[in-house]
Write a protein that holds these residues in place. Structure first.
Motif, mmCIF file in Angstrom:
data_model
loop_
_atom_site.group_PDB
_atom_site.id
_atom_site.type_symbol
_atom_site.label_atom_id
_atom_site.label_comp_id
_atom_site.label_asym_id
_atom_site.label_seq_id
_atom_site.Cartn_x
_atom_site.Cartn_y
_atom_site.Cartn_z
ATOM 1 N N MET A 1 36.632 43.482 31.604
ATOM 2 C CA MET A 1 37.289 44.141 32.728
ATOM 3 C C MET A 1 36.275 44.564 33.773
ATOM 4 S SD MET A 1 39.253 47.773 33.053
ATOM 5 C CE MET A 1 40.684 47.013 32.436
ATOM 6 N N LYS A 2 35.146 45.124 33.304
ATOM 7 C CA LYS A 2 34.170 45.682 34.240
ATOM 8 C C LYS A 2 33.747 44.650 35.260
ATOM 9 C CE LYS A 2 32.553 49.127 31.091
ATOM 10 N NZ LYS A 2 31.973 49.155 29.772
ATOM 11 N N ASP A 3 33.495 43.448 34.779
ATOM 12 C CA ASP A 3 32.941 42.433 35.670
ATOM 13 C C ASP A 3 33.914 42.022 36.754
ATOM 14 O OD1 ASP A 3 31.182 41.041 32.937
ATOM 15 O OD2 ASP A 3 30.508 42.417 34.502
ATOM 16 N N ALA A 4 35.192 41.908 36.382
ATOM 17 C CA ALA A 4 36.190 41.494 37.366
ATOM 18 C C ALA A 4 36.238 42.497 38.509
ATOM 19 C CB ALA A 4 37.553 41.357 36.707
ATOM 20 N N VAL A 5 36.255 43.786 38.176
ATOM 21 C CA VAL A 5 36.333 44.815 39.209
ATOM 22 C C VAL A 5 35.090 44.762 40.100
ATOM 23 C CG1 VAL A 5 36.420 47.301 39.650
ATOM 24 C CG2 VAL A 5 37.823 46.304 37.844
ATOM 25 N N THR A 6 33.921 44.649 39.458
ATOM 26 C CA THR A 6 32.681 44.572 40.237
ATOM 27 C C THR A 6 32.712 43.373 41.169
ATOM 28 O OG1 THR A 6 31.592 45.439 38.296
ATOM 29 C CG2 THR A 6 30.164 44.652 40.045
ATOM 30 N N ALA A 7 33.199 42.242 40.653
ATOM 31 C CA ALA A 7 33.234 41.023 41.478
ATOM 32 C C ALA A 7 34.152 41.210 42.684
ATOM 33 C CB ALA A 7 33.699 39.838 40.628
ATOM 34 N N ILE A 8 35.292 41.879 42.462
ATOM 35 C CA ILE A 8 36.234 42.086 43.569
ATOM 36 C C ILE A 8 35.601 42.996 44.636
ATOM 37 C CG2 ILE A 8 38.442 43.163 44.197
ATOM 38 C CD1 ILE A 8 39.485 42.123 41.425
ATOM 39 N N ILE A 9 34.968 44.058 44.188
ATOM 40 C CA ILE A 9 34.318 44.973 45.156
ATOM 41 C C ILE A 9 33.260 44.203 45.948
ATOM 42 C CG2 ILE A 9 32.867 47.022 45.398
ATOM 43 C CD1 ILE A 9 34.259 48.150 42.905
ATOM 44 N N LYS A 10 32.547 43.362 45.227
ATOM 45 C CA LYS A 10 31.474 42.596 45.876
ATOM 46 C C LYS A 10 32.053 41.619 46.909
ATOM 47 C CE LYS A 10 27.316 40.310 44.432
ATOM 48 N NZ LYS A 10 26.775 39.512 43.334
ATOM 49 N N LYS A 11 33.191 41.009 46.539
ATOM 50 C CA LYS A 11 33.824 40.047 47.441
ATOM 51 C C LYS A 11 34.098 40.681 48.807
ATOM 52 C CE LYS A 11 38.315 37.947 47.744
ATOM 53 N NZ LYS A 11 39.603 37.926 47.054
ATOM 54 N N TYR A 12 34.422 41.968 48.805
ATOM 55 C CA TYR A 12 34.699 42.652 50.073
ATOM 56 C C TYR A 12 33.466 43.387 50.601
ATOM 57 C CZ TYR A 12 39.595 41.538 49.372
ATOM 58 O OH TYR A 12 40.773 40.861 49.219
ATOM 59 N N GLY A 13 32.299 43.040 50.059
ATOM 60 C CA GLY A 13 31.050 43.590 50.578
ATOM 61 C C GLY A 13 31.008 45.116 50.507
ATOM 62 N N ASN A 14 31.633 45.700 49.452
ATOM 63 C CA ASN A 14 31.586 47.144 49.267
ATOM 64 C C ASN A 14 32.145 47.918 50.469
ATOM 65 O OD1 ASN A 14 31.010 49.352 47.710
ATOM 66 N ND2 ASN A 14 28.938 48.664 47.243
ATOM 67 N N LEU A 19 39.669 49.055 51.048
ATOM 68 C CA LEU A 19 40.128 49.589 49.769
ATOM 69 C C LEU A 19 41.521 49.087 49.370
ATOM 70 C CD1 LEU A 19 39.405 51.362 47.426
ATOM 71 C CD2 LEU A 19 40.146 53.366 48.707
ATOM 72 N N VAL A 20 42.429 48.977 50.355
ATOM 73 C CA VAL A 20 43.779 48.511 50.007
ATOM 74 C C VAL A 20 43.705 47.089 49.447
ATOM 75 C CG1 VAL A 20 46.119 48.081 50.849
ATOM 76 C CG2 VAL A 20 44.818 49.996 51.778
ATOM 77 N N SER A 21 42.946 46.222 50.131
ATOM 78 C CA SER A 21 42.824 44.836 49.659
ATOM 79 C C SER A 21 42.165 44.782 48.276
ATOM 80 C CB SER A 21 41.980 44.005 50.630
ATOM 81 O OG SER A 21 42.530 44.085 51.913
ATOM 82 N N ILE A 22 41.176 45.646 48.058
ATOM 83 C CA ILE A 22 40.488 45.661 46.763
ATOM 84 C C ILE A 22 41.479 46.042 45.651
ATOM 85 C CG2 ILE A 22 38.737 46.929 45.412
ATOM 86 C CD1 ILE A 22 37.053 46.961 48.063
ATOM 87 N N LEU A 23 42.283 47.080 45.920
ATOM 88 C CA LEU A 23 43.273 47.481 44.908
ATOM 89 C C LEU A 23 44.308 46.370 44.699
ATOM 90 C CD1 LEU A 23 43.913 51.282 45.675
ATOM 91 C CD2 LEU A 23 42.248 50.258 44.122
ATOM 92 N N GLN A 24 44.670 45.681 45.781
ATOM 93 C CA GLN A 24 45.633 44.571 45.639
ATOM 94 C C GLN A 24 45.067 43.470 44.752
ATOM 95 O OE1 GLN A 24 46.187 44.112 49.812
ATOM 96 N NE2 GLN A 24 48.300 44.843 49.789
ATOM 97 N N ASP A 25 43.796 43.162 44.942
ATOM 98 C CA ASP A 25 43.182 42.115 44.111
ATOM 99 C C ASP A 25 43.063 42.554 42.660
ATOM 100 O OD1 ASP A 25 43.039 40.696 46.404
ATOM 101 O OD2 ASP A 25 40.905 40.220 46.277
ATOM 102 N N ILE A 26 42.728 43.833 42.456
ATOM 103 C CA ILE A 26 42.647 44.331 41.079
ATOM 104 C C ILE A 26 44.027 44.244 40.427
ATOM 105 C CG2 ILE A 26 42.232 46.381 39.653
ATOM 106 C CD1 ILE A 26 40.073 47.194 41.686
ATOM 107 N N GLN A 27 45.051 44.594 41.194
ATOM 108 C CA GLN A 27 46.401 44.517 40.631
ATOM 109 C C GLN A 27 46.793 43.070 40.302
ATOM 110 O OE1 GLN A 27 49.444 47.251 41.145
ATOM 111 N NE2 GLN A 27 50.899 45.794 41.965
#
Ligand code: FMN
Ligand code: FES
Ligand code: FES
Lengths: 149, 320
Positions: A1-14, A19-27
């Motif tokens: 799980m950890k890696d997926a979340v980190t990868a998503i945050i990274k995709k949006y360059g932190n 944040l909304v898009s990041i939460l959408q991708d996590i969902q």
């Protein structure tokens, strides 16, 4: 799980504004927003937990509870409402034995409602996964669900 | 696909090349596969057309187009057969071989598939004669029926992006604002505010970083015009956005789309990629020296976020 979340945050360059898009991708990844993932977002991005939770609870597209394999979305928008969307919701509630927002015991279905999906001409509309079912009637509910059972 | 276009001339040349087949009396079938036609079963109809055209060896003879919303969703799945502007409604996959044999190859009209006026009971053949279309002048959504929304070539073939070339090379930003003012164009978000005045105030606003936002959060149910446009003609939204950005002096745009519109999202993202590849979006657009980037954001299912200040808050990662 950890890696997926980190990868998503990274995709949006932190980028905090994403944040909304990041939460959408996590969902999309987990089907809901797991508590641990939200903690991780808060820590990694330096955003207070209160702000992450404010977003996660404000938008109705987010779920903090684990959801089933198939998301059953009933449209209750104005056009579908006047064509009897509520009756379809009733019928789905009875058949699935859950209220809106609820997930069946076998984790196969989660029942949700939405306000307009942009195809009002075919109302009342139900969407399961990516598939749309138009001109719904109570008789059509069971055969529709059976396709996913 | 050709590489980046570096001047208005190159765009014009591409338009000429792509427009060659248009306006001839080559048979054309255009089937709506918009969001509302899908629950009616338009996908199987599209597949049946593809398979039958192949089977009958008609690929060169018939131009087959899968389009976005034609407007008359109530009667989907819909097909228009040209020449003749023949309108067929509530089509089933079983009807497809007959449409090809009778109408496309032999110019016979199948009366079973025609629209019947509920009052006079008269059958109506041409789309333009239908009561639904007769009293409309379809400016914004009218091109949906002519193009495959996933193809930038289709859009360019009907003159797409030529207004952008004109704006960038023939006019100063202030002149564009004047033209928009004279046109009387007004906002579509509900308030009906004059677009020219809005652009002018943005151009004159203090600060050098400016943003343009396309509001496609369309919260009011029953009228899915934003959906129909983004799904059926996404390049027209992009072209307008870039012209607006040039007029007010912005280099960053946002397109805020409802999360409930998956097809609109898919098509606008695809359009942005295609425009970028052709040099119509990004750095040095068409060799003009003007740079413009766009980001797509998805809404989260909150009606209030269609309101402009709530929308901007949500673009900044806050609650609306
Ligand atoms: C509650 C509320 C909801 C709104 N929803 C939308 C909407 O869904 N789409 C939209 O374009 N404008 C919406 N607006 C209007 C926007 O605030 C804004 O005025 C508009 O997008 C400006 O664009 P225009 O110049 O094209 O009219 C809404 C306003 C309010 C108060
Ligand atoms: S109100 Fe249900 S699709 Fe629009
Ligand atoms: S979606 Fe097919 S006509 Fe509107």
């Amino acid at each position: 799980m950890k890696d997926a979340v980190t990868a998503i945050i990274k995709k949006y360059g932190n980028d905090k504004s994403q944040l909304v898009s990041i939460l959408q991708d996590i969902q999309s990844e987990y089907n809901y927003l797991p508590r641990t993932a939200l903690d991780k977002v808060s820590k990694k991005m330096g955003i207070p937990q209160s702000q992450v939770f404010a977003l996660a609870t404000f938008f109705r597209a987010f779920s903090l509870k684990e959801r089933g394999k198939h998301i059953v979305n009933v449209c209750l928008g104005t056009a579908c409402h006047v064509r009897g969307g509520e009756l379809i919701l009733d019928s789905l509630q009875r058949q699935l034995g859950v209220n809106p927002g609820g997930t069946t015991a076998d984790h196969n279905f989660t029942l949700e409602s939405v306000n307009c999906m942009g195809c009002c001409a075919t109302g009342p509309v139900v969407k399961i996964g990516d598939e749309y079912f138009g001109h719904m009637t109570n008789d059509k509910v069971e055969p529709m669900l059976n396709k996913y059972r | 696909m050709p590489g980046k276009l570096k001047s208005p001339k190159e765009l014009e040349a591409l338009n000429k090349k792509l427009a060659k087949g248009l306006g001839t009396d080559k048979a054309r079938v255009s089937v709506c596969n918009g969001t509302a036609c899908r629950p009616y079963g338009s996908n199987p109809v599209v597949e049946a057309f593809k398979a039958e055209i192949n089977k009958k060896g008609l690929t060169d003879q018939v131009e087959f187009k899968v389009t976005g919303c034609h407007g008359f969703c109530e009667r989907g799945p819909i097909a228009i057969v040209e020449p003749g502007n023949i309108f067929y409604q509530k089509i089933k996959p079983e009807d497809v071989p007959e449409i090809l044999d009778k109408t496309v190859l032999n110019k016979q009209v199948i009366s079973r598939l025609l629209f019947k006026d509920p009052l006079t009971k008269a059958e109506i053949t041409a789309q333009a004669d239908l009561p639904f279309y007769k009293n409309q002048k379809r400016i914004i959504l009218g091109n949906n029926i002519r193009i495959d929304p996933t193809s930038i070539e289709d859009y360019i073939s009907i003159g797409g992006y030529s207004a952008l070339a004109k704006a960038l090379f023939d006019y100063q930003p202030e002149q564009i604002i004047d033209i928009i003012k004279q046109s009387g164009l007004r906002g579509r978000g509900g308030g009906g505010f004059t677009t020219g005045a809005k652009w002018e105030s943005c151009r004159k606003a203090h600060g050098d970083i400016k943003y343009v936002i396309v509001n496609a959060d369309e919260g009011d149910p029953g009228a899915y015009a934003n959906e129909g446009l983004l799904t059926g003609n996404p390049h027209s939204v992009l072209e307008g956005l870039i012209i607006g950005a040039f007029a007010i002096g912005s280099h960053q745009g946002y397109i805020y789309v409802r999360n409930e519109y998956p097809l609109a999202l898919k098509n606008i993202i695809n359009a942005m990629e295609q425009a970028g590849k052709l040099g119509l979006l990004g750095k040095n657009i068409l060799g003009s020296g003007f740079d413009f980037e766009v980001r797509v954001n998805r809404g989260g299912g909150a009606f209030i976020c269609g309101e402009s200040t709530a929308l901007m808050a949500s673009l900044e990662g806050k609650v609306g």
